[in-house]
Design an enzyme around this catalytic site. Structure first.
Site, PDB file in Angstrom:
ATOM      1  CE  LYS A  52      -3.932   1.948   2.586  1.00 29.91           C
ATOM      2  NZ  LYS A  52      -4.825   1.770   3.754  1.00 29.91           N
ATOM      3  CB  SER A 127      -8.114   3.699   2.758  1.00 30.07           C
ATOM      4  OG  SER A 127      -7.276   3.104   3.731  1.00 30.07           O
ATOM      5  CB  SER A 151      -8.353   0.798   5.664  1.00 35.62           C
ATOM      6  OG  SER A 151      -9.038   1.998   5.483  1.00 35.62           O
TER       7      SER A 151
END
Ligand code: GLN
Length: 446
Positions: A52, A127, A151
């Protein structure tokens, strides 16, 4: 292999902000050459992984999906990245996300939207939407995400993959760009439970660079793969199957409980009476912490710097006005307000007290039960554009994941049937530092 697949599907899925094909090939070659001499062959030797984009990678662009970091190249690796490298993994690229991890749909990325591989008109969740979509689309077998209020678990549920948020403190946050430091945790997103446990095993453990990482021994998670859940006590909070939760999600959870019952587990309905305050409490605390953490992005130290500033103040103002997106600004303003003198007691302090009550609800349930089970999300993946103009509806989507972060507990989302063509997730929540039992149940169910 990863890059072949990426070339096939990335145009449609758009999971990556940065693809590091050159770096990955070089690294793979090096690993190949060293294979002979490498004494201990880790399971991960040569394995491709996506990270990420809020986890710093030395020499590789790390943007947090924000314009304010559009040109930020870190000079060090996050502890988790260092551990992955030592194990011989090959970093393929950096994955899309909501700007600074604020969002539930990956629509808040400054750079691009990511599309759900199961239905390209829908969001992958957020996210860590890029991480979940990349694993679901077969672009990488392993990815890391971060979870502050859901997330990792929510995108895993929306994309039909496995996502684990470890206990707060289980994994070092050194090198994870901070959003809400008391809630953030890094965790693995994978295609199945075993892979997930192996990856957590690799990244977990105390770290001298992160004083909030816990000095608690990391057990051998492979011991969890017994398939045995006989006598295990499962609590099912009635609030997790009540109002706002879709019929499909409810049905999927009840079906999952039947399976676990057949395997010898027992379940009972319980109550987490304060969980209904979770969303309000979270958005106050997370925004407050964010307003403080994001003060460092001032146009001087990192990333984007506005042009034509008249003086230092003007530079700060212009840089932040131009560099941050709407959702990030909304949270900075809300957080600054909640922390300001005169309001602090009414908002921030109150929210802290509510956080304690939420934690105590779980403590009480765990006195008599081994795990808590419910849906990961109230609904399957929603349509792109459906919630983006209405922050409150977007926030409400996190109602089932947020209490877990507030209480600091470990929780996994595993695939649990479908609503039409869309995957659903089952959330299994454990006692602090008892990821083993969470994996045991997830593995038996899978
Ligand atoms: N969707 C939640 C938020 O917007 C959670 C985000 C996260 O876990 N990073 O804050």
């Amino acid at each position: 292999e990863s890059f072949r697949r990426i070339r096939e599907v990335e145009d449609k899925v758009q999971a990556f902000i940065t693809l590091d094909e050159e770096g990955a090939r070089k690294r793979a070659k090096e690993l190949d050459e060293r294979r002979e001499e490498a004494e201990v062959h880790s399971l991960f030797y040569g394995m491709p992984i996506g990270i990420k984009d809020n986890i710093v990678t030395k020499g590789v662009l790390t943007t947090c999906a924000s314009k304010i970091l559009e040109n930020f190249i870190p000079i060090y690796n996050a502890t988790v990245v260092e551990k992955l490298q030592n194990a011989g993994t090959v970093m393929i690229g950096k994955l899309n996300m909501d700007e600074f991890a604020m969002g539930s749909s990956t629509e808040n990325s400054h750079f691009k939207k990511t599309y759900n591989p199961w239905d390209l008109e829908r969001v992958p969740g957020g996210s860590s939407g890029g991480s979940a979509a990349a694993v679901a689309a077969g672009e990488v077998p392993f990815a890391l995400g971060s979870d502050t209020g859901g997330s990792i678990r929510q995108p895993a549920a929306f994309c039909g993959v496995v996502g684990m948020k470890p206990t707060y403190g289980r994994v070092s946050r050194f090198g994870l760009v901070a959003f809400a430091s008391s809630l953030d945790q890094i965790g693995p997103i994978t295609r199945n439970v075993e892979d997930n446990a192996y990856l957590l095993q690799l990244i977990a453990g105390v770290d001298p660079h992160d004083s909030t990482s816990a000095d608690v021994e990391v057990p051998d998670y492979t011991k969890a793969f017994t398939g045995d859940v006989k006598g295990l006590k499962i609590a099912v909070p009635k609030e997790y199957l009540g109002e706002g939760v879709s019929e499909e999600s409810r049905r999927a959870v009840l079906a999952a409980l039947k399976v676990l019952e057949k395997l010898g587990a027992v379940w009972e309905e319980v109550s987490l009476p304060h969980s209904k305050y979770g969303v309000a409490c979270y958005y106050l605390l997370a925004s407050s912490e964010a307003s403080s953490n994001l003060a460092r992005f001032d146009g001087i130290r990192y990333g984007y710097r506005a042009k034509d500033a008249e003086n230092l103040w003007d530079l700060y103002k212009k840089t932040r006005a131009e560099g941050f997106g709407d959702e990030v600004k909304r949270r900075i303003m809300l957080g600054t307000f909640a922390l300001s003198s005169g309001y602090y007691d009414a908002y921030y302090k109150k929210a802290q007290q509510v956080r304690t009550l939420i934690k105590q609800d779980f403590d009480q349930v765990f006195e008599a039960f081994d795990v808590v089970i419910g849906p990961t999300t109230p609904t399957p993946a929603f349509k792109i554009g459906e919630k983006i103009d209405d922050p409150l509806t977007m926030y409400a989507n996190d109602i089932l994941t947020i209490p877990v972060n507030l209480a600091g507990l470990p929780a996994i989302s595993v695939p649990c049937g479908f609503a039409g063509h869309l995957p659903l997730g089952l959330q299994i929540i454990g006692k602090p530092f008892d990821e083993t039992t969470v994996y045991r149940v997830a593995h038996a169910f899978e």
